[in-house]
Design an enzyme around this catalytic site. Structure first.
Site, PDB file in Angstrom:
ATOM      1  N   LYS A  56      -2.914  -3.884  12.277  1.00  0.00           N
ATOM      2  CA  LYS A  56      -3.814  -3.088  11.270  1.00  0.00           C
ATOM      3  C   LYS A  56      -2.601  -2.890   9.833  1.00  0.00           C
ATOM      4  O   LYS A  56      -1.735  -3.030  10.040  1.00  0.00           O
ATOM      5  CB  LYS A  56      -4.287  -1.658  11.837  1.00  0.00           C
ATOM      6  CG  LYS A  56      -3.125  -0.746  12.305  1.00  0.00           C
ATOM      7  CD  LYS A  56      -3.621   0.386  12.829  1.00  0.00           C
ATOM      8  CE  LYS A  56      -2.548   1.406  13.041  1.00  0.00           C
ATOM      9  NZ  LYS A  56      -2.967   2.779  13.578  1.00  0.00           N
ATOM     10  N   ARG A 154      -9.024  13.202  17.893  1.00  0.00           N
ATOM     11  CA  ARG A 154      -9.408  12.438  16.611  1.00  0.00           C
ATOM     12  C   ARG A 154     -10.584  11.883  16.924  1.00  0.00           C
ATOM     13  O   ARG A 154     -11.623  12.228  16.515  1.00  0.00           O
ATOM     14  CB  ARG A 154      -8.139  11.477  16.641  1.00  0.00           C
ATOM     15  CG  ARG A 154      -8.259  10.680  15.221  1.00  0.00           C
ATOM     16  CD  ARG A 154      -7.030   9.820  14.936  1.00  0.00           C
ATOM     17  NE  ARG A 154      -6.543   8.917  15.863  1.00  0.00           N
ATOM     18  CZ  ARG A 154      -5.549   8.115  15.707  1.00  0.00           C
ATOM     19  NH1 ARG A 154      -4.534   8.301  14.990  1.00  0.00           N
ATOM     20  NH2 ARG A 154      -5.095   7.206  16.779  1.00  0.00           N
ATOM     21  N   HIS A 183      -4.706   7.583  23.270  1.00  0.00           N
ATOM     22  CA  HIS A 183      -3.586   7.353  22.545  1.00  0.00           C
ATOM     23  C   HIS A 183      -2.569   8.652  22.647  1.00  0.00           C
ATOM     24  O   HIS A 183      -3.112   9.739  22.610  1.00  0.00           O
ATOM     25  CB  HIS A 183      -4.062   7.379  20.977  1.00  0.00           C
ATOM     26  CG  HIS A 183      -2.853   7.111  19.718  1.00  0.00           C
ATOM     27  ND1 HIS A 183      -2.327   5.469  20.117  1.00  0.00           N
ATOM     28  CD2 HIS A 183      -2.502   7.642  19.000  1.00  0.00           C
ATOM     29  CE1 HIS A 183      -1.470   5.482  18.892  1.00  0.00           C
ATOM     30  NE2 HIS A 183      -1.480   6.814  18.293  1.00  0.00           N
ATOM     31  N   ARG A 239       0.334  -1.391  23.613  1.00  0.00           N
ATOM     32  CA  ARG A 239      -0.013  -1.485  22.383  1.00  0.00           C
ATOM     33  C   ARG A 239       1.187  -1.213  21.340  1.00  0.00           C
ATOM     34  O   ARG A 239       0.901  -0.314  20.655  1.00  0.00           O
ATOM     35  CB  ARG A 239      -1.074  -0.643  22.088  1.00  0.00           C
ATOM     36  CG  ARG A 239      -2.434  -0.802  22.841  1.00  0.00           C
ATOM     37  CD  ARG A 239      -3.759  -0.017  22.386  1.00  0.00           C
ATOM     38  NE  ARG A 239      -3.377   1.337  21.779  1.00  0.00           N
ATOM     39  CZ  ARG A 239      -3.540   2.402  22.742  1.00  0.00           C
ATOM     40  NH1 ARG A 239      -4.073   2.257  23.863  1.00  0.00           N
ATOM     41  NH2 ARG A 239      -3.162   3.611  22.191  1.00  0.00           N
ATOM     42  N   TYR A 283      12.417   8.753 -16.986  1.00  0.00           N
ATOM     43  CA  TYR A 283      11.281   9.843 -17.278  1.00  0.00           C
ATOM     44  C   TYR A 283      12.070  11.211 -16.995  1.00  0.00           C
ATOM     45  O   TYR A 283      12.585  11.284 -15.755  1.00  0.00           O
ATOM     46  CB  TYR A 283       9.983   9.670 -16.683  1.00  0.00           C
ATOM     47  CG  TYR A 283       9.301   8.643 -17.105  1.00  0.00           C
ATOM     48  CD1 TYR A 283       8.830   8.562 -18.450  1.00  0.00           C
ATOM     49  CD2 TYR A 283       9.174   7.513 -16.193  1.00  0.00           C
ATOM     50  CE1 TYR A 283       7.945   7.544 -18.653  1.00  0.00           C
ATOM     51  CE2 TYR A 283       8.207   6.317 -16.589  1.00  0.00           C
ATOM     52  CZ  TYR A 283       7.592   6.392 -18.094  1.00  0.00           C
ATOM     53  OH  TYR A 283       6.972   5.472 -18.401  1.00  0.00           O
ATOM     54  N   CYS A 330       9.977   4.350 -11.951  1.00  0.00           N
ATOM     55  CA  CYS A 330       8.751   4.119 -12.735  1.00  0.00           C
ATOM     56  C   CYS A 330       7.874   3.307 -12.194  1.00  0.00           C
ATOM     57  O   CYS A 330       7.981   2.947 -10.925  1.00  0.00           O
ATOM     58  CB  CYS A 330       9.202   3.642 -13.837  1.00  0.00           C
ATOM     59  SG  CYS A 330      10.614   4.226 -14.997  1.00  0.00           S
ATOM     60  N   MET A 331       6.601   3.032 -12.460  1.00  0.00           N
ATOM     61  CA  MET A 331       5.541   2.458 -11.971  1.00  0.00           C
ATOM     62  C   MET A 331       6.021   1.013 -11.581  1.00  0.00           C
ATOM     63  O   MET A 331       5.593   0.526 -10.632  1.00  0.00           O
ATOM     64  CB  MET A 331       4.210   2.421 -12.587  1.00  0.00           C
ATOM     65  CG  MET A 331       2.993   1.750 -12.159  1.00  0.00           C
ATOM     66  SD  MET A 331       1.680   1.603 -13.103  1.00  0.00           S
ATOM     67  CE  MET A 331       1.212   3.453 -13.466  1.00  0.00           C
ATOM     68  N   ASP A 332       6.917   0.715 -12.546  1.00  0.00           N
ATOM     69  CA  ASP A 332       7.223  -0.817 -12.226  1.00  0.00           C
ATOM     70  C   ASP A 332       8.684  -1.287 -12.266  1.00  0.00           C
ATOM     71  O   ASP A 332       8.927  -2.484 -12.289  1.00  0.00           O
ATOM     72  CB  ASP A 332       6.525  -1.812 -13.613  1.00  0.00           C
ATOM     73  CG  ASP A 332       5.004  -1.424 -13.736  1.00  0.00           C
ATOM     74  OD1 ASP A 332       4.312  -1.436 -12.807  1.00  0.00           O
ATOM     75  OD2 ASP A 332       4.756  -0.833 -14.916  1.00  0.00           O
TER      76      ASP A 332
END
Length: 406
Positions: A56, A154, A183, A239, A283, A330-332
């Site tokens: 997953k 859950r 689980h 699992r 920043y 930063c973002m990139d």
């Protein structure tokens, strides 16, 4: 990557352009398929039980389809996903081994499980009736696993109230009960008493099959922590999730199996400059150079899923030396201080997760520095980062839009 929706929309022009150029991006994830093979076999030997490989969340960031195809080639008994969309993507990619969808079901989707030969988690009598109705409308039988709640709160029927649920499932004409599972909530910590109590509750509920004179389905309880620390939970199938990828689930976990990390995250230097004493970086001006120093820029950021929380506390490997991240990520992009006498050239490789020479930065160490868990680090690495695959059988296919086999 294969679109996870049942009815894929055409790729946007931007997505197609990004895919076309992905091979040139200096930042990438490398997945060692031989490490996956090693881990699978090591876990099988340790558990002495068949393995349901959990793939997953894009196989924990390793690439859903390439990983699943490789595990299938290794003869894995079963795969597990979270959502029906993941299962459908695997079927469309040619995965034929049994696939269990572990998440809760949404009634309008139930027919898609059956149509794509996906095994269904049934977590209540009401859900059982929904599956029966869908199976009848398709003229097929559904393969189901019963979910018991032994302490997670859950999804699943509380184990102490499981008798009517099990009886209804056993007598169902539209469903075949293949498995029953729960689980573990605390198995990452080998000292926790919770696991023993969950096992007791689970086995007590499973005893209802004997009382009904019904065949016992496949019992599976052990997640990665259970496989590593609690052999009594191995039962009929295990699992493993994060352990399959060579990462320990928690700082308290013990390395009871010799695992090999399968994922490396690397980038390359795209800028070099001298930052004078007293100048600030990034920043918010949160980091100030205490002396004249050399700073490099790497083209990866929180937009790729690399945590912003590593700002001024994470490290990378450059020329086999640990170097600190400075200033806010930063973002990139982000910046790294290589010291007043450090050397690096544009194009030099930097390792964010993985090994460079004799030095290594583990996923577990990155998670600890970021104040989170290894699961979040791996699953946060998104599809902006190309993936490439090494090892495995000859001719292993590339199955990710941004992935290739080296």
């Amino acid at each position: 990557m294969s679109n996870p929706t049942p009815f894929p929309e055409p790729e946007s022009d931007l997505a197609c352009a990004f895919r076309a150029e992905a091979g040139d991006r200096p930042t990438r994830i490398r997945v060692d398929l031989d490490a996956l093979t090693h881990n699978l076999h090591a876990l099988q030997r340790h558990a002495r039980a068949p393995v349901m490989g959990i793939v997953k969340a894009d196989a924990y960031g390793h690439g859903l389809v390439p990983v699943a195809l490789h595990l299938q080639a290794q003869g894995i008994a079963q795969l597990g996903v979270a959502f029906v969309e993941e299962g459908i993507a695997l079927r469309r990619a040619g995965v034929t081994v049994p696939i269990l969808v572990l998440g809760g079901i949404h009634a309008p989707q139930v027919s898609q499980f059956i149509a794509h030969d996906l095994e269904v988690t049934v977590s209540s009598i009401d859900k059982l009736r929904q599956v029966e109705q869908a199976a009848e409308s398709l003229g097929r039988k559904a393969v189901i696993h019963l979910k018991l709640d032994t302490g997670m709160e859950r999804i699943g029927v509380h184990s102490e109230h499981a008798a009517p649920f099990i009886e209804a499932a056993v007598s169902s004409r539209g469903c075949t009960v293949k498995g029953i599972y729960s689980h573990l909530a605390c198995s990452d910590d080998p000292a926790s008493p919770m696991t023993a109590e969950q096992l007791r509750r689970f086995l007590a509920a499973c005893a209802h099959f004997d009382r009904l004179g019904a065949p016992m389905p496949v019992r599976h309880l052990a997640n990665s922590g259970g496989v590593l620390h609690f052999p009594e939970t191995h039962l009929d199938m295990v699992r493993p999730g994060i352990a399959l990828y060579g990462v320990l689930p928690d700082p308290a976990s013990r390395a009871t199996v010799a695992l090999r990390p399968a994922l490396s995250l690397v980038s390359r230097v795209v800028y070099f400059k001298v930052v004078r004493a007293g100048r600030t970086v990034s920043y918010g001006a949160t980091w100030t150079a205490g002396q004249d120093t050399r700073v490099i820029t790497l083209p990866i950021g929180y937009g790729d899923g690399y945590p912003r929380s590593l700002s001024s506390c994470g490290e990378v490997l450059v020329r086999e030396r640990r170097r600190p991240i400075v200033g806010r990520i930063c973002m990139d992009q982000f910046m790294v201080d290589i010291g007043p006498d450090g050397t690096a050239y544009n194009g030099d490789e930097a390792v964010l997760i993985g090994r460079q020479g004799d030095a290594a930065i583990t996923c577990e160490a990155v998670a600890q520095a970021a104040g989170t868990i290894p699961y979040e680090i791996l699953t946060g690495l998104n599809q902006r980062i190309p993936r490439e695959y090494t090892g495995g059988p000859a001719g292993q296919p590339a199955s990710s839009a941004a992935g290739r086999v080296a």
